[in-house]
Design a protein around this motif. Structure first.
Motif, PDB file in Angstrom:
ATOM      1  N   TRP A  67       0.841  -1.196   0.000  1.00 45.13           N
ATOM      2  CA  TRP A  67       0.000   0.000   0.000  1.00 45.13           C
ATOM      3  C   TRP A  67       0.870   1.238   0.000  1.00 45.13           C
ATOM      4  O   TRP A  67       1.956   1.249   0.582  1.00 45.13           O
ATOM      5  CB  TRP A  67      -0.946   0.000   1.205  1.00 45.13           C
ATOM      6  CG  TRP A  67      -1.897  -1.142   1.146  1.00 45.13           C
ATOM      7  CD1 TRP A  67      -1.919  -2.242   1.951  1.00 45.13           C
ATOM      8  CD2 TRP A  67      -2.939  -1.337   0.190  1.00 45.13           C
ATOM      9  NE1 TRP A  67      -2.915  -3.101   1.553  1.00 45.13           N
ATOM     10  CE2 TRP A  67      -3.561  -2.574   0.480  1.00 45.13           C
ATOM     11  CE3 TRP A  67      -3.415  -0.588  -0.875  1.00 45.13           C
ATOM     12  CZ2 TRP A  67      -4.623  -3.062  -0.264  1.00 45.13           C
ATOM     13  CZ3 TRP A  67      -4.480  -1.074  -1.617  1.00 45.13           C
ATOM     14  CH2 TRP A  67      -5.073  -2.292  -1.295  1.00 45.13           C
ATOM     15  N   ASP A  68       0.395   2.284  -0.641  1.00 44.33           N
ATOM     16  CA  ASP A  68       1.089   3.564  -0.649  1.00 44.33           C
ATOM     17  C   ASP A  68       1.064   4.153   0.767  1.00 44.33           C
ATOM     18  O   ASP A  68       0.439   3.589   1.679  1.00 44.33           O
ATOM     19  CB  ASP A  68       0.406   4.503  -1.651  1.00 44.33           C
ATOM     20  CG  ASP A  68       1.326   5.609  -2.152  1.00 44.33           C
ATOM     21  OD1 ASP A  68       2.340   5.926  -1.491  1.00 44.33           O
ATOM     22  OD2 ASP A  68       1.032   6.169  -3.216  1.00 44.33           O
ATOM     23  N   PHE A 102       7.636  -0.272   3.040  1.00 42.45           N
ATOM     24  CA  PHE A 102       7.970  -0.245   1.617  1.00 42.45           C
ATOM     25  C   PHE A 102       7.088   0.715   0.825  1.00 42.45           C
ATOM     26  O   PHE A 102       7.096   0.701  -0.408  1.00 42.45           O
ATOM     27  CB  PHE A 102       7.906  -1.651   1.035  1.00 42.45           C
ATOM     28  CG  PHE A 102       9.001  -2.538   1.551  1.00 42.45           C
ATOM     29  CD1 PHE A 102      10.318  -2.300   1.224  1.00 42.45           C
ATOM     30  CD2 PHE A 102       8.707  -3.604   2.377  1.00 42.45           C
ATOM     31  CE1 PHE A 102      11.337  -3.104   1.699  1.00 42.45           C
ATOM     32  CE2 PHE A 102       9.714  -4.420   2.862  1.00 42.45           C
ATOM     33  CZ  PHE A 102      11.038  -4.166   2.523  1.00 42.45           C
ATOM     34  N   SER A 103       6.335   1.570   1.499  1.00 37.65           N
ATOM     35  CA  SER A 103       5.533   2.576   0.809  1.00 37.65           C
ATOM     36  C   SER A 103       6.407   3.685   0.242  1.00 37.65           C
ATOM     37  O   SER A 103       5.959   4.473  -0.577  1.00 37.65           O
ATOM     38  CB  SER A 103       4.492   3.178   1.761  1.00 37.65           C
ATOM     39  OG  SER A 103       3.640   2.169   2.249  1.00 37.65           O
ATOM     40  N   ASP A 104       7.645   3.731   0.656  1.00 39.78           N
ATOM     41  CA  ASP A 104       8.627   4.702   0.170  1.00 39.78           C
ATOM     42  C   ASP A 104       9.412   4.059  -0.972  1.00 39.78           C
ATOM     43  O   ASP A 104      10.076   3.038  -0.771  1.00 39.78           O
ATOM     44  CB  ASP A 104       9.560   5.081   1.320  1.00 39.78           C
ATOM     45  CG  ASP A 104      10.706   5.968   0.887  1.00 39.78           C
ATOM     46  OD1 ASP A 104      10.730   6.440  -0.267  1.00 39.78           O
ATOM     47  OD2 ASP A 104      11.608   6.185   1.711  1.00 39.78           O
ATOM     48  N   PRO A 105       9.338   4.613  -2.189  1.00 39.50           N
ATOM     49  CA  PRO A 105      10.071   4.021  -3.308  1.00 39.50           C
ATOM     50  C   PRO A 105      11.562   3.859  -3.046  1.00 39.50           C
ATOM     51  O   PRO A 105      12.171   2.884  -3.490  1.00 39.50           O
ATOM     52  CB  PRO A 105       9.818   5.006  -4.460  1.00 39.50           C
ATOM     53  CG  PRO A 105       8.534   5.667  -4.121  1.00 39.50           C
ATOM     54  CD  PRO A 105       8.526   5.762  -2.610  1.00 39.50           C
ATOM     55  N   ALA A 109      13.686   0.361  -3.417  1.00 40.60           N
ATOM     56  CA  ALA A 109      14.886   0.233  -4.238  1.00 40.60           C
ATOM     57  C   ALA A 109      16.075  -0.212  -3.397  1.00 40.60           C
ATOM     58  O   ALA A 109      16.844  -1.099  -3.803  1.00 40.60           O
ATOM     59  CB  ALA A 109      15.186   1.554  -4.946  1.00 40.60           C
ATOM     60  N   LYS A 110      16.223   0.369  -2.220  1.00 43.96           N
ATOM     61  CA  LYS A 110      17.335   0.001  -1.340  1.00 43.96           C
ATOM     62  C   LYS A 110      17.254  -1.470  -0.943  1.00 43.96           C
ATOM     63  O   LYS A 110      18.254  -2.188  -0.955  1.00 43.96           O
ATOM     64  CB  LYS A 110      17.320   0.894  -0.097  1.00 43.96           C
ATOM     65  CG  LYS A 110      18.456   0.626   0.857  1.00 43.96           C
ATOM     66  CD  LYS A 110      18.408   1.570   2.054  1.00 43.96           C
ATOM     67  CE  LYS A 110      19.522   1.229   3.022  1.00 43.96           C
ATOM     68  NZ  LYS A 110      19.474   2.078   4.209  1.00 43.96           N
ATOM     69  N   CYS A 122      10.125   1.350  -9.025  1.00 48.97           N
ATOM     70  CA  CYS A 122       9.000   1.485  -8.099  1.00 48.97           C
ATOM     71  C   CYS A 122       8.064   2.541  -8.650  1.00 48.97           C
ATOM     72  O   CYS A 122       8.503   3.643  -8.971  1.00 48.97           O
ATOM     73  CB  CYS A 122       9.489   1.907  -6.717  1.00 48.97           C
ATOM     74  SG  CYS A 122      10.680   0.773  -5.998  1.00 48.97           S
ATOM     75  N   ARG A 123       6.792   2.198  -8.768  1.00 48.18           N
ATOM     76  CA  ARG A 123       5.832   3.177  -9.272  1.00 48.18           C
ATOM     77  C   ARG A 123       4.499   3.019  -8.565  1.00 48.18           C
ATOM     78  O   ARG A 123       4.150   1.934  -8.107  1.00 48.18           O
ATOM     79  CB  ARG A 123       5.649   3.057 -10.779  1.00 48.18           C
ATOM     80  CG  ARG A 123       4.991   1.780 -11.224  1.00 48.18           C
ATOM     81  CD  ARG A 123       4.721   1.793 -12.729  1.00 48.18           C
ATOM     82  NE  ARG A 123       4.068   0.587 -13.156  1.00 48.18           N
ATOM     83  CZ  ARG A 123       2.761   0.385 -13.154  1.00 48.18           C
ATOM     84  NH1 ARG A 123       1.944   1.313 -12.715  1.00 48.18           N
ATOM     85  NH2 ARG A 123       2.242  -0.752 -13.574  1.00 48.18           N
TER      86      ARG A 123
END
Length: 194
Positions: A67-68, A102-105, A109-110, A122-123
């Motif tokens: 989820w965002d 993981f809502s933070d792109p 990526a990290k 990530c989008r």
């Protein structure tokens, strides 16, 4: 986590289900590993990503959705705000990462790079939950989620009613004709095994 084997020229085998942190498959077995809204339920999501890398063929792809952030995924943002205001989040659930980790792109990526993947992407995937009544959000969460429904069940009856009222007010603000469209965007993260 589901893993799908797609043999060359053959129809798709039925998917298997396994522990995402200890996949019972040989290295380099799969073309793709997909995790749909499961990362927030794993005690060690980094281990799950390393396992996905291990079972993927070179050039294979991992993809997961989460989820965002709660400000944009309004349903869950409102739910957890209401629980903090009227109840408690300390309900004895098993360990798991921050629901919105993981809502933070950049965090996606990290984590993907840290597991050994390349070309992370990530989008945001825009979507909304359409409801017939303002009470439907509470009912959907109570019946159709894992950690959030367990959190609701652990509240006192008075807290549950206050949470329901807060969610009703949130949903009412998203009236659209004879329904309610609550923004619930997801984040889709993908990467490739080198």
């Amino acid at each position: 986590m589901r893993v799908h084997r797609m043999p060359d020229g053959a129809s798709r085998d039925p998917p298997g289900t396994a522990d995402a942190q200890a996949l019972p498959f040989e290295p380099g077995t799969f073309d793709a590993v997909v995790n749909a809204f499961g990362m927030c339920h794993l005690p060690d999501p980094d281990l799950a990503l390393r396992e996905a890398l291990r079972v993927l063929k070179p050039g294979g792809r991992v993809a997961f959705t989460v989820w965002d952030v709660p400000e944009r995924a309004v349903g869950f943002g409102a739910l957890y705000a209401a629980v903090r205001a009227h109840g408690t989040l300390d309900v004895g659930l098993p360990a798991g990462p921050n629901f919105f980790l993981f809502s933070d792109p950049d965090a996606c990526a990290k984590a993907l790079l840290g597991a050994g993947f390349v070309s992370p992407s990530c989008r945001q995937a825009p979507q909304s939950w359409r409801m017939a009544t303002p009470d439907q959000l509470f009912e959907m969460v109570a019946a159709g989620t894992v950690r959030a429904s367990a959190t609701l069940r652990a509240q006192s009856p008075q807290a549950r009613e206050a949470i329901r009222a807060a969610l009703r007010d949130t949903v009412a603000a998203y009236a659209s004709g004879d329904a309610f469209d609550v923004p619930m965007p997801a984040l889709l993260a993908t990467a490739v095994r080198p």
